[in-house]
Write an enzyme that holds these catalytic residues in place. Structure first.
Site, PDB file in Angstrom:
ATOM      1  N   ARG A 290      12.994 -24.337  -1.696  1.00 47.01           N
ATOM      2  CA  ARG A 290      12.978 -24.558  -3.148  1.00 47.01           C
ATOM      3  C   ARG A 290      14.355 -24.991  -3.659  1.00 47.01           C
ATOM      4  NH1 ARG A 290       8.733 -19.825  -5.218  1.00 47.01           N
ATOM      5  NH2 ARG A 290       6.931 -20.971  -4.431  1.00 47.01           N
ATOM      6  N   TYR A 435       5.634 -30.263  -6.211  1.00 45.46           N
ATOM      7  CA  TYR A 435       5.580 -29.700  -4.843  1.00 45.46           C
ATOM      8  C   TYR A 435       6.508 -28.506  -4.646  1.00 45.46           C
ATOM      9  CZ  TYR A 435       9.290 -33.152  -3.396  1.00 45.46           C
ATOM     10  OH  TYR A 435      10.408 -33.903  -3.238  1.00 45.46           O
ATOM     11  N   GLU A 436       6.378 -27.850  -3.533  1.00 50.28           N
ATOM     12  CA  GLU A 436       7.051 -26.552  -3.261  1.00 50.28           C
ATOM     13  C   GLU A 436       6.707 -25.526  -4.339  1.00 50.28           C
ATOM     14  OE1 GLU A 436       8.234 -26.899   0.300  1.00 50.28           O
ATOM     15  OE2 GLU A 436       8.658 -25.012  -0.676  1.00 50.28           O
ATOM     16  N   GLY A 437       5.478 -25.533  -4.833  1.00 48.65           N
ATOM     17  CA  GLY A 437       5.089 -24.668  -5.937  1.00 48.65           C
ATOM     18  C   GLY A 437       5.335 -25.374  -7.252  1.00 48.65           C
ATOM     19  N   GLN A 442       6.507 -21.497 -10.345  1.00 49.34           N
ATOM     20  CA  GLN A 442       7.871 -20.950 -10.290  1.00 49.34           C
ATOM     21  C   GLN A 442       8.078 -19.946 -11.429  1.00 49.34           C
ATOM     22  OE1 GLN A 442       9.826 -21.878  -7.715  1.00 49.34           O
ATOM     23  NE2 GLN A 442       8.385 -23.454  -7.057  1.00 49.34           N
TER      24      GLN A 442
END
Lengths: 570, 570
Positions: A290, A435-437, A442
């Protein structure tokens, strides 16, 4: 113009504002890595980015990736640049020496990827995924798996993917249906379809190592029933594994990166870590991944700013308003002299420079969390990473897209056409919010999973630790102290109200993350302003823009949150 | 999903909230156009949009326009749809009967273009430019020119362009270098290069009528030396004029519309209006053109909302938080039940519905300004259009892009790929913040050119006229009254401070426009809420989102503006 790695700015933040080299050299593994070495590596990496990667940005967007009968061809020049990249040792910068890495601090990898993403986001996607796979395998792989794969992932000779998403399972990975069935020889047969797999297939490396989330037959439903499998494209005997790229996606941007639909058709794989603990095996790399994305945001925004700043100094349109008594210009002024344009540029710099300080500091904390001799300091560093990483990921990817769009506006109609390359940055940057959550995830991660469970204690301690370095007698510091105090009070209010109102935390999460991000940004600038040379207009103009234009949102968010909480009972 | 014209919503705003049909029928030229007729025309236009134009949106983006040796081919189906469009009489809806038009109110044209832009922004660009050219020629063209061109522009048999921008002259048209030289026969030889010419060349119609800004030899420098020339692609004798398309631009979006570089090479043209008064000739159509763009913004945002709303009702991910005591769901919930998603959707509806009311009201005011028998009422309507149009242009194009991006976020990774069509809307919408005067120019237009010169008097009168219809006893109305009072006080403060601080107005312009936009949006919703049926969740949910999420920005802007003004002297 092509992106220029901002080496002097990066050095200023790393060394002058953060004193990162001294902090890192105090850690045993980095005892040999003095300031000179760190800065030299940073500068060399900048040269590589500028000469080998930046020139491919435009062709990556225009030519894009091609898919034919299961094979993917990356844009012209991509393979050559990647081969030069790994052979020069760049992927292994922060990998452990026992895995063939150079054992340098993580923060150098972070800086490298900030520059790579700024120069060419699409190209950078494939190598960017190596590092998570490396951490995952290093911490959870069996000795045999590590012997077979770890060094070649560390070096970048083989690239890797993270195969998580399925058509019905996006933010909710617990819905994944990919299955793994144990075989007598200890391997597994893995079957299922994964989507949005960056670098799932390509021509950059001979082999590709896929880390695949799936379920064992006896697995419980939901996220706690997921296991992690390693499925290589080429099996150890050189045979092709039953891993197929079905197609690549047409996307808004990021055309240099093939986004693949991957079908695992009884593919051979091996378990990484324990059964049903696949998500756990991935947690080890989540903060670093992240933080990578936050740095992508900072890099993309800097690339957009560079273009807009250069254009605004050249382009002349209309006379700019002048203070009373100032002599009138003879003709149209450079548009940078028009207040609306000046503001756009200074506001982006406020985000970029403050973001760099926060992200590099978090990189240093990642290093401290791994290597500090004192367990309490390691825990404190871990807490920093856990709390600050989702904030940076969401806030700086948001700013990357919106700020790049503001930079596009500086070009007027010229920004909407391809010619200047600014619209590509806007399109490329958009995906970082997802992306990546997603950024909404978040926000939930921060408030619901990290801040509220201990009633705000960990966040309070983090703010207290920052407070210790501030001086209430300085106006800028006093302003940050006020924000911290308001944030702590608000956090307590939220924690209290959330006990009886199950919806509150989800409703408040986005505003809460923004408030934390702005408070941290305000703090970051107090640190920048302490560094020698920060009185120059280069730093004082964005600092002024921060206070006049960016920070007022903090009060707005606080008001929204107070309204959500309502009056406290009793 | 393909865009569905929201006929019931449009009818609700037009008839139930605005009582537009009754107001319009009271004007002499529309005496025959009763409510039934107006609504029927609106519904028929919606059917045409849905059946002929909406299905071409995707192919317009993917196939785009092709350029070969000076000729432009539009995407498959475009020509057939355009021929059907003009032959059905749609371009001539609001044109004068004496020009072959149908003489219906302007607001119907506005609604038609809102739907067209929502359905297919790229295709709509070329016909969208007809209307400005029509107004310009109608009011300033010589009898001979009108006889030759007006009816064919009104009908849409021939399309038209506005050739203003040059490489060095964008927002600053005064820098234009295109020249016109008088010939003995009363015509002119026009030479120069124009860029960003939407529909400069295409295969939709046989002839294209270019309106070109340029300079006569004796012209003074700057914007007051510009004249307007009409240069057709085909001369009256059928010969090809020396008007050449040199290339078309590669753009972020709007691929269905050819954006041309046009070279006029001693092209034959005729003067429209007086020498050096070219910009003046264009003012006649400026408010209508900008209102068109505001409606594009509203339409595009509605199209994005339709997609996101449909997706959010189908897509299931994770359990949504529930009020205490509510039964837990068995599996993942539709994501529309997650607060962050719900909020995105409701906030867009708050902008769309309020925007529709404001834009349609402005359309009615355009009609009143032309046709009301009372000069004072006409002047009042003119003042409304002059003040409100730049506000709507900037605020609703801003929201179109940013709100469409928020709608993209609802799709997660699926939004970033082409499949669902949402990323196209984001790319297409971006240009609306730039053309017809960038949003920064709109802000300067509002504050510097329109509000400050009379010390805020006209704006104050506009707010007073709206205040008259509010009821301080209703909470929502009282809230608007407060905002109006604050805005008027702030305007006075600004006017006072700007007298001694030449930079202030430019520095304050963007915030000021936002504050006015939000105050008007708040007022618009009080009007929606007065309409029968507005208590239904369809309207009450966006109204709640407006007050909780959108309007707090008003107070933020006011604070920023007060900080800019500083303490008043004395």
């Amino acid at each position: 113009m092509t992106y220029q790695p901002p080496l002097a700015d990066i050095r200023f933040i790393l060394r002058d504002a953060l004193q990162a080299p001294a902090q890192l050299q105090a850690l045993a593994p980095f005892a040999e890595a003095d300031e000179e070495l760190l800065l030299q590596v940073m500068e060399e990496s900048g040269k590589f980015v500028a000469s080998a990667v930046a020139p491919l940005q435009r062709v990556g967007d225009e030519a894009g990736c091609r898919f034919e009968q299961g094979r993917v061809t990356t844009p012209p020049g991509s393979r050559e640049a990647y081969q030069a990249f790994w052979q020069a040792g760049w992927p292994a910068l922060a990998c452990a020496p026992e895995d063939g890495g150079q054992g340098l601090p993580w923060v150098l990898e972070g800086v490298l990827y900030e520059m790579l993403s700024a120069a060419n986001h699409g190209w950078t996607m494939a190598p960017g995924l190596l590092h998570g796979a490396y951490e995952c395998l290093r911490h959870h792989g069996s000795g045999e798996l590590k012997a077979r794969y770890l060094a070649r992932i560390a070096s970048g000779e083989w690239l890797a993917t993270m195969c998580l998403t399925e058509p019905q399972a996006g933010s909710d990975l617990g819905l994944a249906r990919t299955r793994g069935a144990a075989q007598a020889d200890g391997s597994y047969r893995v079957s299922g379809t994964k989507i949005f797999i960056s670098g799932g297939e390509h021509d950059l490396t001979d082999n590709i190592v896929h880390l695949v989330l799936g379920r064992l037959p006896e697995a419980p439903a939901g996220p706690k029933g997921l296991s992690l499998f390693l499925c290589p494209k080429l099996l150890p005997d050189g045979a092709r594994n039953a891993v197929h790229c079905e197609r690549i996606e047409e996307k808004m941007g990021l055309h240099g990166s093939p986004t693949c639909v991957m079908r695992f058709d009884e593919a051979t794989g091996w378990l990484i870590g324990e059964p049903h603990r696949g998500l756990n095996a991935m947690f080890v790399m989540m903060n670093a991944a992240r933080l990578h994305v936050a740095l992508q945001g900072i890099g993309l925004l800097d690339a957009a700013w560079q273009k807009a700043d250069a254009y605004a100094r050249e382009r002349r349109q209309m006379r700019a308003p002048r203070p009373a008594g100032a002599p009138a210009a003879g003709g149209p002024d450079p548009i940078i002299e028009h207040p609306a344009i000046r503001r756009i540029l200074d506001v982006q710099r406020a985000w970029i420079d403050g973001g760099r300080l926060l992200a590099y500091r978090t990189g240093v904390e990642l290093d401290l969390a791994r290597h500090h001799p004192d367990a309490a300091r390691r825990a404190q560093a871990q807490s920093w990473c856990s709390l600050v990483t989702p904030v940076l990921k969401a806030a700086f990817t948001h700013q990357a897209f919106h700020g790049a769009s503001d930079c596009l506006q500086v070009f007027g109609g010229h920004g909407y056409v391809r010619e200047w390359g600014i619209e590509q940055i806007v399109r490329d940057a958009r995906v970082t919010m997802i992306y990546e959550g997603t950024n909404e995830i978040q926000a939930i991660d921060l408030l619901v999973r990290k801040v509220l469970p201990d009633g705000g204690k960990a966040l309070g301690e983090l703010l207290l630790s920052l407070r210790a370095g501030l001086d209430a007698g300085r106006a800028a510091d006093a302003d940050v102290l006020r924000r911290f105090a308001e944030l702590r009070y608000l956090t307590a209010t939220l924690a209290e109200a959330a006990r009886t109102r199950p919806l509150l935390a989800s409703e408040a999460a986005d505003d809460y993350l923004r408030a934390v991000a702005l408070a941290l940004l305000a703090w970051a600038w107090t640190q920048i302003e302490r560094a020698p040379g920060a009185q120059a207009p280069r730093w004082s103009a964005p600092a002024a823009a921060l206070r006049a234009r960016v920070l007022p949102e903090f009060d707005l968010r606080l008001k929204l949150l107070q309204a959500l909480c309502g009056p406290l009972p009793g």
